[in-house]
Scaffold this active site. Sequence first.
Site, PDB file in Angstrom:
ATOM      1  N   ASP A 170      24.395  54.780  36.578  1.00 27.19           N
ATOM      2  CA  ASP A 170      24.827  53.890  35.501  1.00 27.19           C
ATOM      3  C   ASP A 170      24.610  54.051  34.121  1.00 27.19           C
ATOM      4  OD1 ASP A 170      27.322  52.066  34.342  1.00 27.19           O
ATOM      5  OD2 ASP A 170      27.390  51.281  35.761  1.00 27.19           O
TER       6      ASP A 170
ATOM      7  N   HIS B 105      28.788  43.696  41.294  1.00 25.30           N
ATOM      8  CA  HIS B 105      28.180  44.715  40.330  1.00 25.30           C
ATOM      9  C   HIS B 105      28.589  44.163  38.673  1.00 25.30           C
ATOM     10  CE1 HIS B 105      27.730  48.739  38.026  1.00 25.30           C
ATOM     11  NE2 HIS B 105      28.367  48.616  37.540  1.00 25.30           N
TER      12      HIS B 105
ATOM     13  N   CYS C 252      30.710  52.234  31.900  1.00 23.07           N
ATOM     14  CA  CYS C 252      32.057  53.809  32.215  1.00 23.07           C
ATOM     15  C   CYS C 252      32.002  54.187  30.602  1.00 23.07           C
ATOM     16  CB  CYS C 252      32.911  52.676  32.431  1.00 23.07           C
ATOM     17  SG  CYS C 252      34.071  54.293  33.045  1.00 23.07           S
TER      18      CYS C 252
END
Length: 317
Positions: free
Chosen positions: A13, A207, A240
């Site tokens: 990530d 998360h 993202c």
Amino acid sequence: MTRIYFNEVATRDGFQIEPEFIPTDTKVALVDALSECGYAKIEVTSFVSPKAIPMLRDADEVMGRIRRLPGVEYTVLVPNLRGAERALEARADELNLVMSVSEAHNLANLRMPMADSFAALSDVIRHVAGRTPVNVSLSCSFGCPMQGDVALADVLNLAGRFADLGVRGITLCDTTGMAHPAQVGRMVDAFQRGLLQAQPTMQLTLHFHNTRGMGLANVLAAVQGGIIRFDGSLGGLGGCPYAPGASGNISSEDAIHMLDAMGFDTAMDLDKLLAVARQMPHIVGHDVPGQVAKAGRITQLHPAPTLQTRQDSAQPA
Ligand code: COA
Ligand code: ZN
């Protein structure tokens, strides 16, 4: 002392949104350094399309070259059957499948409707059953930057359908930092009374991204609700590329420092971790949001400034 389990996602990530390619050697060295810090799990990379995430196009090589420490699980993100085959070939300890609870984000990120993703991931779960444990990460579980609110019932429903397929873990992802502590408390409570009561061995991980400064408050709300597993990204890197406005994950070292100070057993070597965290700006070529690596631990004291008497310091008028 409650044991807390940390999964480090900096090299997945954390790196996937960075503009400059990070050399394979650097990624391998970083994972090897992280292995020495006490993590329960490290999400090493993604077996996704190299066109979608060019940064992680060296996933196979990175997995082949890292030094695996017994007791640490090395997991990888997988979006489809092709990715699962690559992950099995790479001998990943766990497959972390991903789909979104938001139709708009699923289309942007995985280029298919949620129903198709669920069907495709179900095939993957059946395909790897008995070989490698599966975790499923549900993106946008606390809200979607394109669609807005995501109903708690939708999250529970999707998590329940994956649980029925036999996955060992579910991760609820706050992909663009929209969660707030009261919402986290409600979500955790609903899982405690539902899925976790029905399946006490199910691993529920949270998360969080710190996009709006609520990351550590959300961790606190989650631990108060009995959650013991968290994702974090060293330095607070992350985001993202297919979620507008995405920014960094909670900084692992800041979260671990906080929980450690509160008396939780994180099993982490915080001094070692901070030393690795201090390399992050050099690795990515810019400052990073993590705070404890800059400020030092609360136990790190400073010499008092030299005191001057009022008379000494008085300036002539
Ligand atoms: N590993 C490597 N390559 C893959 C792949 C995988 N797991 N899945 C697909 N590909 C390749 C295909 O071979 C194809 O290559 P080609 O154009 O050279 O023939 C290309 O990617 C497109 O494949 P297709 O099956 O049509 O997929 P798509 O274009 O609909 O993309 C995903 C779907 C899911 C593969 C792609 O969007 C993806 O990898 N997304 C990653 C999302 C992500 O990691 N987001 C951040 C984390 S949440
Ligand atoms: Zn994330």
